[in-house]
Write an enzyme that holds these catalytic residues in place. Structure first.
Site, mmCIF file in Angstrom:
data_model
loop_
_atom_site.group_PDB
_atom_site.id
_atom_site.type_symbol
_atom_site.label_atom_id
_atom_site.label_comp_id
_atom_site.label_asym_id
_atom_site.label_seq_id
_atom_site.Cartn_x
_atom_site.Cartn_y
_atom_site.Cartn_z
ATOM 1 N N ASP A 186 1.332 -1.418 0.644
ATOM 2 C CA ASP A 186 -0.299 0.485 -0.130
ATOM 3 C C ASP A 186 0.919 1.092 -0.160
ATOM 4 O OD1 ASP A 186 -2.048 2.656 0.705
ATOM 5 O OD2 ASP A 186 -3.349 0.302 0.996
ATOM 6 N N TYR A 232 -12.457 5.828 -14.316
ATOM 7 C CA TYR A 232 -12.597 4.412 -13.430
ATOM 8 C C TYR A 232 -13.529 3.374 -13.942
ATOM 9 C CZ TYR A 232 -13.838 1.638 -9.203
ATOM 10 O OH TYR A 232 -14.547 0.789 -8.582
ATOM 11 N N LYS A 258 -11.373 -0.577 -15.283
ATOM 12 C CA LYS A 258 -12.264 -1.774 -14.733
ATOM 13 C C LYS A 258 -12.542 -1.804 -15.734
ATOM 14 C CE LYS A 258 -11.387 -0.352 -10.093
ATOM 15 N NZ LYS A 258 -10.330 -1.449 -9.337
ATOM 16 N N THR A 315 -16.957 1.088 1.443
ATOM 17 C CA THR A 315 -15.251 1.409 1.721
ATOM 18 C C THR A 315 -15.144 3.194 1.321
ATOM 19 O OG1 THR A 315 -14.464 1.292 -0.653
ATOM 20 C CG2 THR A 315 -14.197 -0.370 0.681
#
Length: 292
Positions: free
Chosen positions: A37, A171, A175, A205
């Site tokens: 990360d 995005y 994806k 999230t």
């Protein structure tokens, strides 16, 4: 013994959210985990080792093995070093979970080049880089006569597969590319003992809470003591299964949300038209104009 006992796994974007839950479960099932990360914010800016360190601390406190990697998956050299760290630290690599991602939402007419490039880099290149270097290592192992039983789990999204979302051209494009990349990877990795599958998760999230059309869906808090089916921890069992030797599936894309797992399929033929003559504008119009 856990289902992943003796395995070595890399999980990208494992400092928070879904990635952290993946790392925790893989470790609980016996895998040694490289916790990657960069530690940036939700737009990809900044860097902070703390989230990855916290995930490693949780794994170690539970008796597992883990190590921090703070590299940028969109950086070619960092992606290479990520794979090398797994091999050097734990003696190999069996599982690659590509999960890292950012958001820079904007409508197409207002999207900047930087907003486009950053999202494509972290998601699409950030999947390909670790995959490429892992695949090269697995191929070298197979050529040397060592058996390979590798599993790659990529992360797509509802945006880009079955639920296009306005404001997420960057995005969604990334994806959709990841889903396609998975199918190619499944074909290629099979030649030397690898599998590749993809999940399109929806869970609560920090990213989904900022996504138009999704934020309100996840904002409501779950009462204490009730099962949080939309929590990120409910995604990870699918990933752990796909990573295990018990799974023989490859080339699959799964939507997973709450208590539901759905296999997704790509572009398929719907209606078609044929002609025995050369197409003309008029014959095309006659053939397809009512395909509403």
């Amino acid at each position: 013994m856990g289902t992943l006992e003796g395995k070595v796994a890399v999980v990208t974007g494992a400092g928070r959210g879904i990635g952290r839950e993946h790392a925790l479960l893989l470790a609980a099932e016996g895998a040694a985990v490289v916790v990657n990360d960069l530690g940036g914010d939700s737009t990809g800016d900044g860097a902070d080792a703390t989230p990855a360190q916290e995930t490693v601390a949780l794994i170690e406190a539970a008796g597992g093995r883990a190590v921090v990697n703070g590299g940028n998956v969109a950086d070619w050299a960092d992606a290479d070093a990520l794979v090398e760290q797994a091999v050097d630290t734990f003696g190999g690599l069996d599982v690659l979970v590509n999960n890292a991602g950012i958001l820079r939402d904007a409508y197409i007419a207002a999207t900047t080049e930087a907003e486009w490039d950053a999202v494509i880099a972290v998601h699409l290149k950030g999947h390909f880089g670790p995959l490429r270097h892992a695949a090269a290592w697995w191929k070298s192992q197979a050529k040397a006569g060592s058996p390979v039983a590798a599993s790659v789990i990529n992360t797509a999204s509802a945006s880009g597969t079955f639920m296009p979302n306005a404001g997420q051209a960057n995005y969604g494009s990334a994806k959709a590319g990841i889903a396609a990349l998975t199918l190619v990877a499944a074909d290629e990795l099979a030649r030397f003992g690898g599998r590749a599958n993809c999940i399109a998760p929806i869970a609560r999230t920090r990213l989904t809470l900022q996504t138009p059309g999704f934020g309100a869906m996840f904002a409501e808090e779950v009462p204490e003591g009730e099962l949080d089916t939309l929590g990120p921890q409910n995604i990870s069992p699918l990933v752990a299964y796909l990573a295990s030797d018990a799974c023989t599936l490859t080339g699959k894309v799964f939507a997973v949300q709450g208590g539901n797992i759905t296999e997704l399929q790509g572009w398929t033929g719907a209606r078609s038209a044929d002609t025995t003559d050369a197409w003309s504008i008029g014959s095309v119009a006659a053939a397809v104009s009512d395909w509403t």
